[in-house]
Design an enzyme around this catalytic site. Structure first.
Site, PDB file in Angstrom:
ATOM      1  N   ASP A  39      -9.248  -5.200 -12.175  1.00  0.00           N
ATOM      2  CA  ASP A  39     -10.701  -5.360 -12.155  1.00  0.00           C
ATOM      3  C   ASP A  39     -11.378  -4.351 -13.072  1.00  0.00           C
ATOM      4  O   ASP A  39     -11.403  -3.152 -12.780  1.00  0.00           O
ATOM      5  CB  ASP A  39     -11.189  -5.187 -10.716  1.00  0.00           C
ATOM      6  CG  ASP A  39     -12.677  -5.443 -10.551  1.00  0.00           C
ATOM      7  OD1 ASP A  39     -13.285  -6.036 -11.454  1.00  0.00           O
ATOM      8  OD2 ASP A  39     -13.222  -5.049  -9.495  1.00  0.00           O
TER       9      ASP A  39
ATOM     10  N   ASN B 291     -11.643   2.178  -8.542  1.00  0.00           N
ATOM     11  CA  ASN B 291     -10.669   2.720  -7.582  1.00  0.00           C
ATOM     12  C   ASN B 291      -9.453   1.826  -7.432  1.00  0.00           C
ATOM     13  O   ASN B 291      -9.544   0.598  -7.538  1.00  0.00           O
ATOM     14  CB  ASN B 291     -11.316   2.892  -6.208  1.00  0.00           C
ATOM     15  CG  ASN B 291     -12.342   3.996  -6.168  1.00  0.00           C
ATOM     16  OD1 ASN B 291     -13.487   3.795  -6.547  1.00  0.00           O
ATOM     17  ND2 ASN B 291     -11.928   5.178  -5.717  1.00  0.00           N
TER      18      ASN B 291
ATOM     19  N   TRP C 248      -6.868   0.797  -4.458  1.00  0.00           N
ATOM     20  CA  TRP C 248      -6.605   0.865  -3.026  1.00  0.00           C
ATOM     21  C   TRP C 248      -5.710  -0.290  -2.613  1.00  0.00           C
ATOM     22  O   TRP C 248      -5.663  -1.330  -3.274  1.00  0.00           O
ATOM     23  CB  TRP C 248      -7.898   0.853  -2.202  1.00  0.00           C
ATOM     24  CG  TRP C 248      -8.724  -0.405  -2.290  1.00  0.00           C
ATOM     25  CD1 TRP C 248      -9.753  -0.658  -3.137  1.00  0.00           C
ATOM     26  CD2 TRP C 248      -8.580  -1.586  -1.483  1.00  0.00           C
ATOM     27  NE1 TRP C 248     -10.262  -1.922  -2.924  1.00  0.00           N
ATOM     28  CE2 TRP C 248      -9.554  -2.514  -1.919  1.00  0.00           C
ATOM     29  CE3 TRP C 248      -7.718  -1.950  -0.448  1.00  0.00           C
ATOM     30  CZ2 TRP C 248      -9.697  -3.777  -1.347  1.00  0.00           C
ATOM     31  CZ3 TRP C 248      -7.849  -3.209   0.115  1.00  0.00           C
ATOM     32  CH2 TRP C 248      -8.833  -4.113  -0.322  1.00  0.00           C
TER      33      TRP C 248
ATOM     34  N   THR D 114     -14.521 -11.178 -12.385  1.00  0.00           N
ATOM     35  CA  THR D 114     -15.462 -12.270 -12.146  1.00  0.00           C
ATOM     36  C   THR D 114     -14.994 -13.493 -12.912  1.00  0.00           C
ATOM     37  O   THR D 114     -14.656 -13.398 -14.095  1.00  0.00           O
ATOM     38  CB  THR D 114     -16.879 -11.878 -12.619  1.00  0.00           C
ATOM     39  OG1 THR D 114     -17.330 -10.755 -11.844  1.00  0.00           O
ATOM     40  CG2 THR D 114     -17.851 -13.027 -12.448  1.00  0.00           C
TER      41      THR D 114
ATOM     42  N   ASP E 168     -16.290  -8.374 -17.425  1.00  0.00           N
ATOM     43  CA  ASP E 168     -15.691  -8.137 -16.106  1.00  0.00           C
ATOM     44  C   ASP E 168     -14.543  -9.107 -15.834  1.00  0.00           C
ATOM     45  O   ASP E 168     -14.754 -10.295 -15.619  1.00  0.00           O
ATOM     46  CB  ASP E 168     -16.763  -8.274 -15.026  1.00  0.00           C
ATOM     47  CG  ASP E 168     -16.224  -8.009 -13.618  1.00  0.00           C
ATOM     48  OD1 ASP E 168     -15.085  -7.523 -13.491  1.00  0.00           O
ATOM     49  OD2 ASP E 168     -16.941  -8.299 -12.654  1.00  0.00           O
TER      50      ASP E 168
ATOM     51  N   TYR F 296     -18.042  -4.240  -2.136  1.00  0.00           N
ATOM     52  CA  TYR F 296     -17.940  -5.108  -3.299  1.00  0.00           C
ATOM     53  C   TYR F 296     -18.956  -6.237  -3.258  1.00  0.00           C
ATOM     54  O   TYR F 296     -18.857  -7.178  -4.027  1.00  0.00           O
ATOM     55  CB  TYR F 296     -16.528  -5.709  -3.377  1.00  0.00           C
ATOM     56  CG  TYR F 296     -15.465  -4.695  -3.728  1.00  0.00           C
ATOM     57  CD1 TYR F 296     -15.155  -4.412  -5.054  1.00  0.00           C
ATOM     58  CD2 TYR F 296     -14.777  -4.018  -2.733  1.00  0.00           C
ATOM     59  CE1 TYR F 296     -14.189  -3.486  -5.385  1.00  0.00           C
ATOM     60  CE2 TYR F 296     -13.805  -3.089  -3.044  1.00  0.00           C
ATOM     61  CZ  TYR F 296     -13.509  -2.824  -4.370  1.00  0.00           C
ATOM     62  OH  TYR F 296     -12.538  -1.905  -4.683  1.00  0.00           O
TER      63      TYR F 296
ATOM     64  N   SER G  82     -14.683  -2.292 -11.455  1.00  0.00           N
ATOM     65  CA  SER G  82     -14.645  -1.215 -10.468  1.00  0.00           C
ATOM     66  C   SER G  82     -13.628  -0.184 -10.931  1.00  0.00           C
ATOM     67  O   SER G  82     -12.929  -0.403 -11.925  1.00  0.00           O
ATOM     68  CB  SER G  82     -14.290  -1.750  -9.075  1.00  0.00           C
ATOM     69  OG  SER G  82     -12.964  -2.266  -9.050  1.00  0.00           O
TER      70      SER G  82
END
Length: 628
Positions: free
Chosen positions: A341, A346, A348, A524, A521, A384, A344
């Protein structure tokens, strides 16, 4: 991804370099014919007149444990070799008995900090030639970085477009292959090409007047669109009383591939510091996304924005797609699939501590099963828009695309809300400035740990159900695009957000009149924008409520997005999505709102499948090129 790098720009050196001095000596090979037999031992070649060659190697100061090697019992025609053996540096695919090469074992045993080695060859009788394992020395070169992709993982073989003198093609007309080879002294090629080269530089059968060197022309070798020029002072060899001759020689004429192969030996490599690098390449797979509507996407960027939902087509059959790859965390590694992505920052993954319904049917990270894991000092919450996660920060080693990122901080999810996705987590690729808890993103740590040779990653997304999508850390694959790369400066170091001047159809502005912002992005699926702009676009292309007649696609107009003065057009075959019983445009509305929402567009996978996307964090820009 395997790359050859030449003409490098200056960069900081890692302290963990293993240097090996090199000494010039005579080579055991007596003719260019023997060099081509090195590559094609069974080739049928007709030999011409040849020249003797010279060169040699040595070793560094690091112990490679349990290295398989050859113990020679017989040696044929090697009696004149001043050294005791040969250290091969090419790929395992061409190793006899599939033996793992020394450099491959250096990487596996973590003896080098970067997956690359470099060779500096001094001229004439100068001292200072050296081979560096795990890095390169900025004192050995100047200029910009030029990356040349390898044709295959065998030798260091590249595409050569032409050989020119004073702008005129004299050899390799229409393209050929070239091998960068430190084990070959001269520049060697097919007979006719070498004859042409010698003729154009004023040589008679290779011999030249030593007094004429300063008047002889440069020779330019164009590799994958990049020109590398060598002056006469470099390609003419002075043998003292025996006179001077060019460093060009022929291995004769052959059949098939031999008429198209060239060897760029030490004469070339003395002019161009050569770095042989391994960059990380990661295959991506398409799957369903947890986001259910365009409104969810804009909330990813502006979670507190006031947005009014407009009439939209949910496009549920095509909208809910994402691209994911595989990572491994811990020691021993635990495997997970993660969405890649660019919207964003991070990383996780779901953990064994998560009991919510959205954590079911996922691989779950277990900290107790990793000997290298340790807890961080903070908890973490990420929203999100559609979906959120909470948990704690953990620190462990992360393997991605063949490299290990040490001591990476990541989110250990304990709750997941409204995440009905197939993957086990999210891998953020945006800037640290938007990372929850200011966590250093994985790619930033790749750069800091010298795991990539450029602060660049690139995304190639295939259409429909095609295979072949991939993410490359540290480089670009030129086979994924055609034409030139257009660089668009970023507005800020947050998302990959750029200035969009307008959206036009048949020359008429239909949206983003007066300018707006666009975010590139990969997380998306569609092209998302304000309600009024999306309605105009659908109307101009002939869509009713986003729906179109599948039989009319070939008659629908292109849509052009102008980014920072550069036009990027998308055809109807790209922006119309076929699903189930019909077709719809890949344009989704985020409604109308406040706080900048009316000026925000998101160029998702519908756009990125058409344009190979290169994210250069050091230059703060995005490069776009027509995908193939």
């Amino acid at each position: 991804m395997k790359w050859l790098v030449v003409l490098c720009a200056l960069v900081a050196l890692s302290e963990c370099l293993h240097r090996m001095p090199l000494i010039k000596q005579k080579s055991p090979r007596k003719s260019p014919l023997e060099h081509i037999k090195k590559y094609y031992p069974l080739a049928d070649i007709l030999e011409d007149g040849t020249e003797p060659l010279t060169n040699n190697d040595d070793v560094a100061g690091v112990t490679v444990a349990q290295q398989t090697f050859g113990i020679a019992q017989t040696e044929d025609s090697m009696d004149s070799m001043p050294c005791d053996g040969v250290l091969g540096l090419a790929f395992q695919s061409m190793a006899y008995d599939n033996v793992v090469p020394v450099f491959d074992n250096m990487i596996k045993q973590n003896l080098v900090s970067q997956k690359l080695f470099s060779i500096y060859l001094s001229s004439n009788e100068q001292q200072g030639s050296e081979l560096i394992f795990g890095g390169y020395d900025g004192n050995h070169y100047t200029g910009q970085v030029t990356w040349i992709p390898l044709i295959s993982e065998t030798w260091y073989q590249v595409q050569m477009d032409s050989i020119t003198i004073n702008g005129e093609t004299v050899a390799c007309n229409g393209g050929c292959h070239a091998i960068i080879d430190s084990g070959t002294s001269l520049i060697i090629g097919p007979s006719q090409g070498i004859i042409n080269l010698n003729s154009y530089v004023g040589s008679s059968e290779g011999s030249v007047n030593c007094q004429s060197i300063q008047n002889m022309p440069n020779v330019t070798f164009t590799l994958s669109g990049h020109a590398f020029t060598i002056p006469a002072s470099a390609y003419v060899q002075n043998w003292g009383e025996d006179g001077c001759n060019t460093g060009f020689d022929s291995f004769g004429s052959g059949r098939g591939i031999l008429d198209e192969i060239w060897i760029l030996g030490d004469i070339f490599m003395r002019q161009y510091y050569s770095i042989f690098a391994v960059d990380a390449k990661m295959p991506l797979i398409r799957a369903k996304s947890p986001r259910k509507s365009p409104l969810d996407v804009v909330r990813k960027y502006y979670p507190n924005a006031e947005v009014f939902q407009a009439e939209t087509d949910p496009l549920t059959n095509n909208y809910d797609m994402l691209y994911y790859g595989a990572v491994s965390i811990g020691n021993p590694g635990q495997s997970f699939t993660v969405q890649m992505d660019t919207g964003s920052s991070n990383l996780w993954v779901t953990s064994v501590y998560c009991t919510s319904q959205y954590c079911q049917n996922h691989n779950k990270f277990n900290p107790q099963q990793s000997s290298s894991f340790k807890w961080g000092s903070q908890d973490i919450t990420i929203n999100y828009g559609k979906g959120s996660m909470t948990g704690y920060l953990g620190i462990d080693n992360v393997q991605v695309a063949g490299v290990t990122v040490n001591q990476q901080t990541f989110g250990v999810a304990q709750t997941e809300n409204d995440f009905s996705m197939q993957v086990d987590g999210i891998f953020g690729l945006a800037f640290q400035s938007i990372a929850a808890d200011n966590v250093v993103p994985v790619f930033n740590n790749m750069v800091q740990q010298n795991l990539v040779s450029q602060q660049v990653f690139s995304l190639y997304l295939t259409g429909s159900e095609q295979q072949g999508s991939e993410l490359i850390f540290g480089g670009v694959d030129e086979s994924h695009y055609t034409g030139q790369i257009t660089w668009i400066p970023l507005i800020s170091e947050s998302w990959y957000q750029v200035q969009m001047d307008s959206i036009t159809i048949n020359g008429q502005v239909v949206a983003c009149s007066g300018g707006c912002h666009a975010i590139i992005d990969s997380g998306t699926s569609l092209i998302i924008g304000p309600g009024n702009g999306i309605n105009n676009m659908n109307s101009y292309v002939g869509a009713s409520g986003g729906q179109v007649n599948c039989q009319n696609i070939q008659n629908m107009p292109d849509v052009t997005f102008t980014l920072n003065g550069n036009a990027f057009s998308i055809s109807a075959s790209a922006y119309v999505l076929e699903y189930g019983n019909g077709c719809s445009t890949g344009f989704g509305s985020l409604g109308s709102g406040s706080g900048g929402i009316d000026q925000l567009w998101i160029l998702g996978d519908v756009f990125m499948r058409q344009y190979y996307s290169i994210f250069d964090q050091s230059a703060r820009s995005v490069g776009l090129a027509q995908a193939v």
